[in-house]
Design a protein around this motif. Structure first.
Motif, mmCIF file in Angstrom:
data_model
loop_
_atom_site.group_PDB
_atom_site.id
_atom_site.type_symbol
_atom_site.label_atom_id
_atom_site.label_comp_id
_atom_site.label_asym_id
_atom_site.label_seq_id
_atom_site.Cartn_x
_atom_site.Cartn_y
_atom_site.Cartn_z
ATOM 1 N N GLY A 198 0.843 -1.236 -0.094
ATOM 2 C CA GLY A 198 0.093 0.001 0.279
ATOM 3 C C GLY A 198 0.847 1.105 -0.051
ATOM 4 N N GLN A 199 1.879 1.179 0.738
ATOM 5 C CA GLN A 199 2.803 2.447 1.112
ATOM 6 C C GLN A 199 3.691 2.518 -0.666
ATOM 7 O OE1 GLN A 199 5.466 1.307 3.973
ATOM 8 N NE2 GLN A 199 4.225 1.978 5.628
ATOM 9 N N TYR A 200 3.848 1.688 -1.310
ATOM 10 C CA TYR A 200 4.591 1.649 -2.543
ATOM 11 C C TYR A 200 3.336 2.346 -3.365
ATOM 12 C CZ TYR A 200 7.015 0.446 -6.769
ATOM 13 O OH TYR A 200 7.520 0.579 -7.881
ATOM 14 N N LEU A 201 2.181 1.720 -3.429
ATOM 15 C CA LEU A 201 1.238 2.157 -4.493
ATOM 16 C C LEU A 201 1.001 3.732 -4.169
ATOM 17 C CD1 LEU A 201 -0.728 1.660 -6.705
ATOM 18 C CD2 LEU A 201 -2.376 0.788 -5.043
ATOM 19 N N ASP A 202 0.812 3.984 -2.861
ATOM 20 C CA ASP A 202 0.620 5.432 -2.448
ATOM 21 C C ASP A 202 1.848 6.470 -2.991
ATOM 22 O OD1 ASP A 202 -0.875 7.671 -1.093
ATOM 23 O OD2 ASP A 202 1.040 7.429 0.177
ATOM 24 N N HIS A 203 2.956 5.919 -2.761
ATOM 25 C CA HIS A 203 4.439 6.661 -3.501
ATOM 26 C C HIS A 203 4.106 6.545 -5.011
ATOM 27 C CE1 HIS A 203 8.333 7.679 -3.750
ATOM 28 N NE2 HIS A 203 8.570 6.759 -4.783
ATOM 29 N N ARG A 204 3.827 5.647 -5.572
ATOM 30 C CA ARG A 204 3.627 5.870 -6.877
ATOM 31 C C ARG A 204 2.652 6.764 -7.351
ATOM 32 N NH1 ARG A 204 7.314 3.051 -10.335
ATOM 33 N NH2 ARG A 204 6.598 4.663 -11.517
ATOM 34 N N CYS A 205 1.509 6.865 -6.876
ATOM 35 C CA CYS A 205 0.282 7.786 -6.952
ATOM 36 C C CYS A 205 0.865 9.127 -6.995
ATOM 37 C CB CYS A 205 -0.783 7.454 -5.991
ATOM 38 S SG CYS A 205 -1.657 5.931 -6.705
ATOM 39 N N ARG A 206 1.609 9.507 -5.650
ATOM 40 C CA ARG A 206 2.283 10.825 -5.602
ATOM 41 C C ARG A 206 2.938 11.291 -6.445
ATOM 42 N NH1 ARG A 206 3.163 11.540 0.998
ATOM 43 N NH2 ARG A 206 1.923 9.452 1.416
ATOM 44 N N GLN A 207 3.913 10.181 -7.144
ATOM 45 C CA GLN A 207 4.946 10.644 -8.132
ATOM 46 C C GLN A 207 4.142 10.981 -9.283
ATOM 47 O OE1 GLN A 207 7.213 7.076 -8.183
ATOM 48 N NE2 GLN A 207 9.215 8.063 -7.673
ATOM 49 N N LEU A 208 3.214 10.269 -9.841
ATOM 50 C CA LEU A 208 2.264 10.793 -10.885
ATOM 51 C C LEU A 208 1.826 11.959 -10.677
ATOM 52 C CD1 LEU A 208 1.471 9.424 -13.543
ATOM 53 C CD2 LEU A 208 -0.446 8.316 -12.546
ATOM 54 N N VAL A 209 1.022 12.239 -9.676
ATOM 55 C CA VAL A 209 0.466 13.452 -9.480
ATOM 56 C C VAL A 209 1.223 14.597 -9.532
ATOM 57 C CG1 VAL A 209 -0.901 14.701 -7.607
ATOM 58 C CG2 VAL A 209 -1.668 12.532 -8.079
ATOM 59 N N MET A 259 -5.797 7.895 -12.615
ATOM 60 C CA MET A 259 -4.632 7.631 -12.040
ATOM 61 C C MET A 259 -4.289 6.178 -11.687
ATOM 62 S SD MET A 259 -3.405 9.189 -8.434
ATOM 63 C CE MET A 259 -4.786 8.347 -7.632
ATOM 64 N N LEU A 260 -5.207 5.545 -10.978
ATOM 65 C CA LEU A 260 -5.074 4.165 -10.621
ATOM 66 C C LEU A 260 -4.640 3.350 -11.845
ATOM 67 C CD1 LEU A 260 -7.627 3.817 -7.652
ATOM 68 C CD2 LEU A 260 -4.999 3.939 -7.678
ATOM 69 N N VAL A 261 -5.180 3.649 -12.984
ATOM 70 C CA VAL A 261 -4.893 2.734 -14.108
ATOM 71 C C VAL A 261 -3.513 3.014 -14.730
ATOM 72 C CG1 VAL A 261 -5.354 2.619 -16.640
ATOM 73 C CG2 VAL A 261 -7.383 2.432 -15.155
ATOM 74 N N MET A 262 -3.178 4.410 -14.545
ATOM 75 C CA MET A 262 -1.726 4.711 -15.078
ATOM 76 C C MET A 262 -0.756 4.078 -14.160
ATOM 77 S SD MET A 262 -2.649 8.846 -16.339
ATOM 78 C CE MET A 262 -0.727 9.113 -17.020
ATOM 79 N N VAL A 263 -0.977 4.324 -12.721
ATOM 80 C CA VAL A 263 -0.240 3.735 -11.870
ATOM 81 C C VAL A 263 0.032 2.255 -12.018
ATOM 82 C CG1 VAL A 263 0.163 3.329 -9.457
ATOM 83 C CG2 VAL A 263 -0.418 5.514 -10.152
ATOM 84 N N ALA A 264 -1.155 1.333 -12.373
ATOM 85 C CA ALA A 264 -0.987 0.057 -12.378
ATOM 86 C C ALA A 264 -0.182 -0.199 -13.644
ATOM 87 C CB ALA A 264 -2.509 -0.339 -12.543
ATOM 88 N N LEU A 265 -0.253 0.515 -14.650
ATOM 89 C CA LEU A 265 0.438 0.430 -15.951
ATOM 90 C C LEU A 265 2.154 0.599 -15.457
ATOM 91 C CD1 LEU A 265 -1.663 1.995 -18.723
ATOM 92 C CD2 LEU A 265 -1.074 -0.266 -18.377
ATOM 93 N N LEU A 266 2.274 1.693 -14.792
ATOM 94 C CA LEU A 266 3.758 1.675 -14.571
ATOM 95 C C LEU A 266 4.406 0.738 -13.743
ATOM 96 C CD1 LEU A 266 3.341 5.575 -13.478
ATOM 97 C CD2 LEU A 266 4.590 4.682 -15.403
ATOM 98 N N ILE A 267 3.431 -0.016 -12.805
ATOM 99 C CA ILE A 267 4.011 -0.831 -12.035
ATOM 100 C C ILE A 267 3.986 -2.266 -12.962
ATOM 101 C CG2 ILE A 267 3.291 -2.532 -10.149
ATOM 102 C CD1 ILE A 267 2.284 0.069 -8.547
#
Length: 116
Positions: free
Chosen positions: A29-40, A51-59
């Motif tokens: 969860g922390q990693y996902l939150d971190h990636r969301c913050r980076q994207l934003v 945003m969640l789709v884009m983060v999922a694609l990055l991961i």
């Protein structure tokens, strides 16, 4: 079955997990939150679903890279099996390089999580 509150992009999600998996789920969860913050931070605020789709694609891209590296290592080790010490040494050197790269990635992720 334990349920954990995970904060992702400022929202709390209650997620169930297997007994004993709480710490692992929290790190994810922390990693996902971190990636969301980076994207934003890089593109600004967008809809939550996009945003969640884009983060999922990055991961998924990260996972694809690691999977490709693992396949490359397996191929190199398989090819070096009977080709003598030189081929084996080259394969082992390549394995060491990939492991060092993965270690740097993990250290970067851990550092980012610690500072977030």
């Amino acid at each position: 079955m334990p349920t954990l509150p995970l904060s992702i992009n400022g929202k709390i999600y209650r997620i169930a997990c297997e007994e004993g998996q709480e710490e692992h789920l929290e790190r994810l969860g922390q990693y996902l939150d971190h990636r969301c913050r980076q994207l934003v931070g890089s593109i600004g605020h967008i809809s939550e679903s996009l945003m969640l789709v884009m983060v999922a694609l990055l991961i998924a891209d990260e996972l694809s890279d690691v999977s490709g590296e693992l396949h490359e290592l397996r191929t190199a080790l398989g090819a070096a099996g009977g080709d003598g010490p030189s081929a084996r040494e080259q394969a082992e050197e390549r394995v060491a390089q990939v492991i060092e790269g993965l270690a740097r990635r993990v250290e970067g992720i851990a550092e980012a999580l610690e500072t977030s």
